[in-house]
Motif scaffolding. Structure first.
Motif, PDB file in Angstrom:
ATOM      1  N   PHE A  81     -44.022 -36.860  20.862  1.00 16.10           N
ATOM      2  CA  PHE A  81     -42.175 -36.663  21.481  1.00 16.10           C
ATOM      3  C   PHE A  81     -42.045 -38.835  19.989  1.00 16.10           C
ATOM      4  CE2 PHE A  81     -43.662 -34.132  23.780  1.00 16.10           C
ATOM      5  CZ  PHE A  81     -42.090 -32.592  22.943  1.00 16.10           C
ATOM      6  N   VAL A  82     -43.116 -39.604  20.887  1.00 16.64           N
ATOM      7  CA  VAL A  82     -42.886 -40.705  20.992  1.00 16.64           C
ATOM      8  C   VAL A  82     -42.716 -40.877  19.415  1.00 16.64           C
ATOM      9  CG1 VAL A  82     -43.389 -42.986  21.334  1.00 16.64           C
ATOM     10  CG2 VAL A  82     -43.203 -41.902  22.595  1.00 16.64           C
ATOM     11  N   ARG A  83     -43.598 -40.089  18.982  1.00 18.68           N
ATOM     12  CA  ARG A  83     -44.737 -40.425  17.234  1.00 18.68           C
ATOM     13  C   ARG A  83     -42.945 -40.516  16.123  1.00 18.68           C
ATOM     14  NH1 ARG A  83     -45.625 -37.016  13.884  1.00 18.68           N
ATOM     15  NH2 ARG A  83     -45.473 -35.029  15.154  1.00 18.68           N
TER      16      ARG A  83
ATOM     17  N   ARG B   8     -40.763 -33.597  15.124  1.00 17.87           N
ATOM     18  CA  ARG B   8     -39.924 -35.491  14.152  1.00 17.87           C
ATOM     19  C   ARG B   8     -39.147 -34.551  13.795  1.00 17.87           C
ATOM     20  NH1 ARG B   8     -37.510 -36.559   9.515  1.00 17.87           N
ATOM     21  NH2 ARG B   8     -38.468 -39.043   8.542  1.00 17.87           N
ATOM     22  N   GLU B   9     -38.094 -33.471  14.866  1.00 23.14           N
ATOM     23  CA  GLU B   9     -36.750 -32.990  14.050  1.00 23.14           C
ATOM     24  C   GLU B   9     -36.399 -32.649  15.526  1.00 23.14           C
ATOM     25  OE1 GLU B   9     -35.104 -30.319  11.953  1.00 23.14           O
ATOM     26  OE2 GLU B   9     -36.215 -32.300  10.792  1.00 23.14           O
ATOM     27  N   TRP B  10     -36.895 -32.403  16.384  1.00 26.95           N
ATOM     28  CA  TRP B  10     -36.148 -33.167  17.840  1.00 26.95           C
ATOM     29  C   TRP B  10     -36.006 -34.716  17.971  1.00 26.95           C
ATOM     30  CZ3 TRP B  10     -38.336 -36.641  20.846  1.00 26.95           C
ATOM     31  CH2 TRP B  10     -37.805 -36.569  21.806  1.00 26.95           C
TER      32      TRP B  10
ATOM     33  N   GLY C 207     -28.229 -36.494  15.860  1.00 31.35           N
ATOM     34  CA  GLY C 207     -27.158 -35.606  16.082  1.00 31.35           C
ATOM     35  C   GLY C 207     -27.334 -34.509  15.527  1.00 31.35           C
ATOM     36  N   GLY C 208     -28.633 -33.890  14.575  1.00 29.39           N
ATOM     37  CA  GLY C 208     -29.001 -32.934  14.231  1.00 29.39           C
ATOM     38  C   GLY C 208     -30.202 -32.425  13.602  1.00 29.39           C
TER      39      GLY C 208
END
Length: 407
Positions: A17-19, A305-307, A314-315
């Motif tokens: 998530f950090v990446r 990355r999408e998260w 915002g998308g």
């Protein structure tokens, strides 16, 4: 955008998530329980700053640290992706004036009886359930609903602490176990017969921008209690083709609206059986057990990355290809103790090597973990294939062919 991320070091996939946040241009401040030198070189490089705290669930201490960070730079978001961290993080957000999931939403996604009551009021079909604080209340619920029943901690994640009881004696025994563990209040639910699966989303401002459906084989409670079973869960690539999934998607949208979920990952469990589709529970966070790795491999995308792109920009930035179904099969040791070796690996590799995503095969001498520890506790293999039914057949064959020996 400046993002505070809670607990970037443990478990291992937290670093992803950090990446993702760093990859989409966020300035990331990490707050965690491990010392800085425990973080690997890459993880330290993705973080602008890191603060260690004794516990990330200590709201008072976390609030102090976040306010200190706010004295140094503007904080746009504070994100937590572990079930036990979501409610404390929501309290810190509100104390520090940071937008994101509210404490009400986080609490409803943790407290199962309250969650289900809100959703029943919104017309979402769920199992009958209640919070009980005494044996008398539990027996009164059993008298109204009948056996079998499911008992679980009110804020449990997944199948942790979950038991099925089929009669009054089993109910009394289970209540005694919960009481001996110091649990004052538990969730008791109607047992819902049927196939079990999960519906996961990435949601932005309450709108689903990515979604995925996975199926359990067998259902979780049986899988976590039965050694000889090599359980699987498989993410379908037929979500956009099979009309039956639209009912699951519609339920998911109603649940997200009913609980007030804005921009977040979600993980929702459901059953389908003689009584039709029934909601089970939802977490306002990503699924565990590497499910996002399967979604990424099956859809040719980087979901972490999408998260991050959804949080920061915002998308979404890409579409799920639905090219592959992807699944995991857990390979249980034949006994508790230490792993002594494997059989059938070469045969399975020869048959299916081109479809293997990855595998985890602990070295001989490694201590085994109890089967209730989950799908990734011991050995496992993850695979993908364009045809869902063929993937199921392949995973079944791997489960029969590969044996994990222990003594």
């Amino acid at each position: 955008m400046n993002v505070v991320f809670v607990e970037p070091h443990f478990p291992r996939n937290q670093r992803e998530f950090v990446r993702g946040l760093a990859a989409v241009g966020a300035t990331v401040v990490g707050i965690g329980e491990s010392p800085l030198d425990a973080l690997d070189h890459d993880l330290q490089g993705w973080l602008h700053h890191y603060e260690q705290v004794p516990s990330v669930t200590d709201v008072g201490r976390m609030t102090e640290v976040v306010r200190w960070v706010q004295s140094k730079l503007w904080v746009d978001r504070l994100e937590a992706t572990i079930e036990a961290h979501t409610l404390p993080a929501a309290h810190v957000r509100e104390a520090c004036g940071i937008p994101g999931t509210s404490s009400r939403t986080a609490w409803l996604c943790r407290d199962k009886p309250s969650m289900k009551q809100v959703l029943r009021d919104a017309g979402v079909p769920t199992a009958a359930s209640a919070a009980v604080d005494s044996a008398a209340q539990a027996h009164a619920f059993a008298a109204d609903v009948g056996f079998p029943l499911i008992l679980k901690p009110r804020a449990a994640a997944g199948a942790a602490g979950t038991v099925r009881v089929d009669d009054r004696d089993q109910l009394d025994h289970a209540l005694g176990v919960f009481g001996s563990e110091g649990t004052d209040s538990i969730a008791v639910e109607e047992f819902v017969e049927g196939h079990e699966g999960f519906y996961d989303t990435l949601t932005v401002d309450g709108h689903v921008v990515h979604d995925f459906v996975s199926h359990y084989y067998p259902n979780v409670l049986e899988a976590m209690r039965t050694r000889w079973i090599s359980p699987q869960f498989v993410a379908t690539n037929r979500l956009d083709e099979a009309p039956d999934y639209e009912e699951v998607r519609e339920m998911g949208r109603r649940v997200i609206a009913g609980l007030g979920i804005g921009t977040s990952a979600t993980h929702m469990e459901w059953f389908f059986g003689p009584k039709g589709l029934r909601f089970s529970e939802i977490g306002c966070r990503p699924p565990g057990v590497g499910a996002w790795d399967l979604y990424s491999a099956g859809n040719e995308m980087d979901l972490y990355r999408e998260w991050a792109h959804a949080i920061v920009h915002g998308g979404p930035s890409q579409h799920a290809s639905r090219r592959y179904a992807a699944g995991i099969i857990a390979l249980r040791p034949d006994a508790d103790g230490r792993i002594t070796g494997y059989s059938g690996l070469d045969e399975a590799q020869q048959r299916y090597g081109s479809w293997v995503i990855d595998a985890h095969l602990p070295e001989p001498g490694t201590a085994t973990q109890p089967i209730e520890a989950g799908y990734m506790a011991n050995a496992y293999v993850r695979m993908r294939h364009p045809d869902y039914d063929e993937l199921r057949r392949m995973l079944d064959d791997v489960g029969r062919t590969v044996q994990v020996h222990a003594s």
